[in-house]
Scaffold this motif. Structure first.
Motif, PDB file in Angstrom:
ATOM      1  N   PRO A 162     -27.663 -20.411  48.962  1.00  0.00           N
ATOM      2  CA  PRO A 162     -27.730 -21.607  49.811  1.00  0.00           C
ATOM      3  C   PRO A 162     -28.727 -22.654  49.337  1.00  0.00           C
ATOM      4  CG  PRO A 162     -28.748 -19.729  50.903  1.00  0.00           C
ATOM      5  CD  PRO A 162     -28.043 -19.197  49.704  1.00  0.00           C
ATOM      6  N   VAL A 163     -29.610 -22.316  48.406  1.00  0.00           N
ATOM      7  CA  VAL A 163     -30.563 -23.301  47.905  1.00  0.00           C
ATOM      8  C   VAL A 163     -29.904 -24.295  46.958  1.00  0.00           C
ATOM      9  CG1 VAL A 163     -31.348 -22.108  45.815  1.00  0.00           C
ATOM     10  CG2 VAL A 163     -32.961 -23.517  47.112  1.00  0.00           C
ATOM     11  N   LEU A 164     -28.722 -23.964  46.451  1.00  0.00           N
ATOM     12  CA  LEU A 164     -28.032 -24.832  45.489  1.00  0.00           C
ATOM     13  C   LEU A 164     -27.511 -26.094  46.167  1.00  0.00           C
ATOM     14  CD1 LEU A 164     -26.017 -22.118  43.530  1.00  0.00           C
ATOM     15  CD2 LEU A 164     -28.132 -23.257  42.806  1.00  0.00           C
ATOM     16  N   HIS A 165     -27.625 -27.223  45.490  1.00  0.00           N
ATOM     17  CA  HIS A 165     -27.128 -28.497  45.988  1.00  0.00           C
ATOM     18  C   HIS A 165     -26.679 -29.329  44.788  1.00  0.00           C
ATOM     19  CE1 HIS A 165     -30.974 -30.228  44.742  1.00  0.00           C
ATOM     20  NE2 HIS A 165     -31.574 -29.278  45.444  1.00  0.00           N
ATOM     21  N   PRO A 166     -26.077 -30.506  45.001  1.00  0.00           N
ATOM     22  CA  PRO A 166     -25.515 -31.267  43.875  1.00  0.00           C
ATOM     23  C   PRO A 166     -26.489 -31.527  42.732  1.00  0.00           C
ATOM     24  CG  PRO A 166     -24.697 -32.170  45.920  1.00  0.00           C
ATOM     25  CD  PRO A 166     -25.720 -31.133  46.301  1.00  0.00           C
ATOM     26  N   HIS A 167     -27.771 -31.743  43.030  1.00  0.00           N
ATOM     27  CA  HIS A 167     -28.721 -32.041  41.956  1.00  0.00           C
ATOM     28  C   HIS A 167     -28.897 -30.852  41.019  1.00  0.00           C
ATOM     29  CE1 HIS A 167     -31.751 -34.709  40.259  1.00  0.00           C
ATOM     30  NE2 HIS A 167     -32.586 -33.682  40.162  1.00  0.00           N
ATOM     31  N   CYS A 168     -28.543 -29.662  41.509  1.00  0.00           N
ATOM     32  CA  CYS A 168     -28.633 -28.481  40.656  1.00  0.00           C
ATOM     33  C   CYS A 168     -27.653 -28.563  39.487  1.00  0.00           C
ATOM     34  CB  CYS A 168     -28.371 -27.215  41.467  1.00  0.00           C
ATOM     35  SG  CYS A 168     -29.642 -26.865  42.710  1.00  0.00           S
ATOM     36  N   LEU A 169     -26.595 -29.347  39.634  1.00  0.00           N
ATOM     37  CA  LEU A 169     -25.665 -29.551  38.520  1.00  0.00           C
ATOM     38  C   LEU A 169     -26.372 -30.267  37.375  1.00  0.00           C
ATOM     39  CD1 LEU A 169     -22.493 -30.646  40.520  1.00  0.00           C
ATOM     40  CD2 LEU A 169     -22.900 -28.425  39.442  1.00  0.00           C
ATOM     41  N   ARG A 170     -27.276 -31.180  37.716  1.00  0.00           N
ATOM     42  CA  ARG A 170     -28.065 -31.879  36.693  1.00  0.00           C
ATOM     43  C   ARG A 170     -29.020 -30.898  36.008  1.00  0.00           C
ATOM     44  NH1 ARG A 170     -30.308 -37.057  35.254  1.00  0.00           N
ATOM     45  NH2 ARG A 170     -32.582 -37.130  35.364  1.00  0.00           N
ATOM     46  N   HIS A 171     -29.641 -30.026  36.796  1.00  0.00           N
ATOM     47  CA  HIS A 171     -30.488 -28.984  36.213  1.00  0.00           C
ATOM     48  C   HIS A 171     -29.656 -28.091  35.283  1.00  0.00           C
ATOM     49  CE1 HIS A 171     -34.300 -29.139  38.715  1.00  0.00           C
ATOM     50  NE2 HIS A 171     -33.529 -30.036  39.313  1.00  0.00           N
ATOM     51  N   SER A 172     -28.447 -27.782  35.699  1.00  0.00           N
ATOM     52  CA  SER A 172     -27.576 -26.924  34.897  1.00  0.00           C
ATOM     53  C   SER A 172     -27.245 -27.589  33.569  1.00  0.00           C
ATOM     54  CB  SER A 172     -26.281 -26.630  35.659  1.00  0.00           C
ATOM     55  OG  SER A 172     -26.548 -26.070  36.924  1.00  0.00           O
ATOM     56  N   TYR A 173     -26.979 -28.884  33.607  1.00  0.00           N
ATOM     57  CA  TYR A 173     -26.667 -29.643  32.391  1.00  0.00           C
ATOM     58  C   TYR A 173     -27.816 -29.536  31.389  1.00  0.00           C
ATOM     59  CZ  TYR A 173     -25.951 -33.868  29.523  1.00  0.00           C
ATOM     60  OH  TYR A 173     -25.799 -34.766  28.495  1.00  0.00           O
ATOM     61  N   HIS A 196     -21.461 -37.436  51.927  1.00  0.00           N
ATOM     62  CA  HIS A 196     -20.203 -36.713  51.699  1.00  0.00           C
ATOM     63  C   HIS A 196     -20.335 -35.788  50.497  1.00  0.00           C
ATOM     64  CE1 HIS A 196     -15.877 -35.937  51.456  1.00  0.00           C
ATOM     65  NE2 HIS A 196     -16.018 -36.110  50.144  1.00  0.00           N
ATOM     66  N   ILE A 197     -20.988 -36.260  49.447  1.00  0.00           N
ATOM     67  CA  ILE A 197     -21.179 -35.429  48.259  1.00  0.00           C
ATOM     68  C   ILE A 197     -21.957 -34.169  48.627  1.00  0.00           C
ATOM     69  CG2 ILE A 197     -22.242 -35.331  45.973  1.00  0.00           C
ATOM     70  CD1 ILE A 197     -21.743 -38.324  45.715  1.00  0.00           C
ATOM     71  N   ASP A 198     -23.029 -34.338  49.393  1.00  0.00           N
ATOM     72  CA  ASP A 198     -23.825 -33.189  49.816  1.00  0.00           C
ATOM     73  C   ASP A 198     -23.005 -32.220  50.666  1.00  0.00           C
ATOM     74  OD1 ASP A 198     -26.093 -34.127  48.566  1.00  0.00           O
ATOM     75  OD2 ASP A 198     -26.875 -35.128  50.346  1.00  0.00           O
ATOM     76  N   ASP A 199     -22.269 -32.776  51.626  1.00  0.00           N
ATOM     77  CA  ASP A 199     -21.512 -31.928  52.559  1.00  0.00           C
ATOM     78  C   ASP A 199     -20.404 -31.166  51.843  1.00  0.00           C
ATOM     79  OD1 ASP A 199     -23.122 -32.847  54.581  1.00  0.00           O
ATOM     80  OD2 ASP A 199     -21.690 -34.333  55.310  1.00  0.00           O
ATOM     81  N   ARG A 200     -19.696 -31.842  50.951  1.00  0.00           N
ATOM     82  CA  ARG A 200     -18.602 -31.180  50.230  1.00  0.00           C
ATOM     83  C   ARG A 200     -19.136 -30.058  49.347  1.00  0.00           C
ATOM     84  NH1 ARG A 200     -13.396 -31.292  51.319  1.00  0.00           N
ATOM     85  NH2 ARG A 200     -12.843 -33.406  50.671  1.00  0.00           N
ATOM     86  N   PHE A 201     -20.213 -30.323  48.638  1.00  0.00           N
ATOM     87  CA  PHE A 201     -20.789 -29.291  47.787  1.00  0.00           C
ATOM     88  C   PHE A 201     -21.220 -28.092  48.624  1.00  0.00           C
ATOM     89  CE2 PHE A 201     -24.081 -27.061  45.498  1.00  0.00           C
ATOM     90  CZ  PHE A 201     -23.674 -27.106  44.185  1.00  0.00           C
TER      91      PHE A 201
END
Length: 375
Positions: free
Chosen positions: A304-315, A288-293
């Protein structure tokens, strides 16, 4: 010869107990091998999930070959690996290695003479298992970080646009009285929390209310000064690693407080400790987290390459750009090595240019031009 073929060994069949022959010797003997391997891994105190995953990977290989372990060959590994990387949804390098590693460990177990599988197979089937994985047909581990090269942090503008869009969806749904605005609010807060503490998806999904505690040195954050991660990435089948992540962004407290006090109580949950409950009284799913993002990303026309783990990279990137010590950032995200944290970092061109300018100014400014310098 398939797994379900009725082998007729010289002794008349596999004899686990008494004098009753098994109806499907190959299949049931394979099950016995897997049961023994499970016991061996359990004795090593590996987690139940690790054991289950490895067993599943070995079964998938057996299904692909349609043959029992004593008939496997290195060529089977090569054909199987090709199928993993050339299908409609090719697996990542690290995932392929995990599959190969599980198979290699199983073969190591089978050919270890302390367990007697080789002798039993020779007696029953006239042949025995061998190690089918070797250095020439398995993935070489050359780096601690094997994420797709295109994966990158969100820029500050992209991040703000994403969060603003999430808030707008919540406001529109809430003001119109539409059902489901609580779920939108929950998901928006979840993504902000992932970024606020540099979390992985699973680390965030498994959070409970009591995982937030006060930081005596960060009174501004109230009860949300520390996020105690209990489900950090495990190493080689060990238990999940824990770490305490300190809050650094001033907006963290009001965002979490509003969700926990005003929105979360609207969910009817069986377990009162779950931070991100669903309408079905369960914990939020990673899918669900993946789909919502992905839905919100695509609505905004973001990369389109962005996914939830990219938020960690951003941090990681934004903390480095803001001047935080690299060791502090490394400890915040739970990396064993600073080199891994460096690979997560994608500082902007402006940041690098400012850093370069400061270094050049310091190196080439004449002493007499420096305030207080000698003349």
């Amino acid at each position: 010869m398939g797994l379900n073929d009725n082998h007729q060994p010289p002794s008349g069949g596999v004899m686990p107990s008494g004098n009753v022959s098994l109806l499907r010797p190959a299949e049931q003997f394979f099950d016995e091998m897997l049961a023994g391997w499970t016991a061996q891994q359990t004795s090593r105190m590996l987690t139940a999930q690790t054991i289950k995953t490895r067993t599943s990977q070995v079964r998938r290989f057996a299904d692909f070959c349609n043959s029992p372990p004593w008939e496997w060959s290195p060529a089977d590994v090569e054909e199987w690996t090709t199928s993993l990387v050339s299908g409609p949804r090719p697996l990542a390098v690290s995932t392929v290695r995990a599959h190969q590693n599980a198979l290699a460990l199983f073969c190591d177990y089978l050919i270890d003479h302390r367990y007697g599988w080789v002798d039993r197979c020779v007696e029953l089937f006239g042949t025995h298992p061998t190690q089918v994985c070797h250095e020439w047909n398995t993935v070489i581990h050359t780096s601690d970080h094997e994420a797709r090269p295109a994966v990158r942090p969100l820029s500050r503008l992209e991040l703000q646009t994403f969060f603003d869009y999430a808030d707008d969806l919540v406001d529109r749904a809430r003001s119109s009285g539409r059902k489901g605005w609580q779920t939108l609010f929950r998901d928006a807060t979840l993504f902000k929390t992932i970024y606020a503490f540099g979390l992985r998806r699973r680390e965030a999904a498994m959070l409970d209310l009591h995982d937030f505690t006060r930081n005596p040195q960060g009174w501004e954050f109230g009860r949300f000064g520390i996020c105690n991660v209990r489900w950090g990435k495990a190493m080689r089948g060990s238990q999940p690693r824990r770490r305490a992540v300190l809050a650094v962004f001033g907006w963290t407290r009001p965002v979490l407080e509003e969700y926990i006090t005003e929105v979360r109580p609207r969910f009817d949950v069986a377990d009162e400790s779950i931070l991100w409950p669903t309408e079905r009284q369960s914990r939020i799913r990673l899918d669900h987290i993946d789909d919502r993002f992905a839905d919100w990303r695509d609505d905004l026309g973001l990369d389109p390459v962005l996914h939830p783990h990219c938020l960690r990279h951003s941090y990681v990137t934004h903390l480095i750009e803001d001047g935080y010590d690299p060791l502090f950032v490394q400890q915040q995200v739970g990396h064993r090595w600073g080199s891994t944290t460096a690979l997560y970092t994608g500082v902007s061109g402006d940041y690098r240019n400012r850093t370069l300018r400061r270094a050049l100014d310091a190196a080439f400014t004449p002493p007499e031009a420096i305030e207080g310098g000698s003349r």
